[in-house]
Write an enzyme that holds these catalytic residues in place. Sequence first.
Site, mmCIF file in Angstrom:
data_model
loop_
_atom_site.group_PDB
_atom_site.id
_atom_site.type_symbol
_atom_site.label_atom_id
_atom_site.label_comp_id
_atom_site.label_asym_id
_atom_site.label_seq_id
_atom_site.Cartn_x
_atom_site.Cartn_y
_atom_site.Cartn_z
ATOM 1 N N LYS A 1 -21.962 16.932 9.873
ATOM 2 C CA LYS A 1 -20.848 17.229 10.773
ATOM 3 C C LYS A 1 -20.396 15.997 11.546
ATOM 4 C CE LYS A 1 -17.813 19.815 12.728
ATOM 5 N NZ LYS A 1 -16.616 20.186 11.953
ATOM 6 N N SER B 1 0.828 -1.197 0.000
ATOM 7 C CA SER B 1 0.000 0.000 0.000
ATOM 8 C C SER B 1 0.872 1.261 0.000
ATOM 9 C CB SER B 1 -0.982 -0.034 1.171
ATOM 10 O OG SER B 1 -2.128 0.740 0.872
#
Length: 335
Positions: free
Chosen positions: A199, A147
Amino acid sequence: MNAKRWVAIGIAGFLVLVSVGFQTLFSVINSNFTEAFDSAAGTSFMNEEIIEDGDMMKRIAVLHVEGTIQDTGEESSLLGSATYNHNTFLERLEAAGQDDTVGGVIIEVNSPGGGVVESAEIHDKVVEIQEEYGKPVYISMANTAASGGYYLAASANKIVAHPATLTGSIGVIMSTVNYAELADKIGIKQEVIKSAEHKDIMSATRDMTDEERAILQSIIDDMYADFVQVIVDGRGMSESKVRELGDGRVYSGKQALDNGLVDDLGDLEDTIAMMKEEQGLKGAEVFEYTGDGFGMGSFWATAAEGLFVSDADLLGIKELMGKSNSPEAMYLYAE
């Protein structure tokens, strides 16, 4: 009030003044003394350890990426010493680039990846060393270079993997834990006051909406596209081929070679030999940076800090308590 009590009060007052004085002194030391001492002593760069003797004007620098690639700060605690220090590693790369005696850089990678930003910063520094300083960069893959560990390697001049290396894992992941049902069972309810609908996206106490999932997926897709482009540019592969290979799976070093993700098989010693042969560096001295990469000023400032910090600071408790649990996008191969 008798004389003994006055003496005790005087001693207590003196100790308070001394303590405040020490704290002030440490603040001055920490902010000013390090730079001044290093400048005067000329010891602001890295300690070096010779791996192979050779021509000191034609050298190969070996650096190591060991562990998860994350910027966890400059210091480690007694509870767990990080094996990878992001800022120190970038400083070492820059030092190797600026050093006129260094003719080539080898990065040994033993990492499952890590942060998206940190992996990109290393990749960009590798490109800078190649383009701005005109120095070749080789990658030597150890047990794992997956990765983010592959991301930083993609633009190197040459990638060498051990046949048993785990590499690839091309992709991006972001995760969190949802314990809403458990909270309901044991009677825990979270009250949230927010300025806008999203949020508290990825909240652990409620299910994610389809719209929120689409928002986050779009972010992951953008980061994945960047990962793909880095490999396209660095390896000269087509985008379709990279996307075919980049489905998140890991490859052995041999499989990576067969698929064009690496250039050769071998270990660090083999990689050093390849660089010497291919880059006109036969007979070069080979060295690695050691220690924390700071000079004597930093040493004395750190020693002074050890005298004055609290037990909680020393154990890293305050740092651990202050860490955010916010979800983070990662170039990471993990369980």
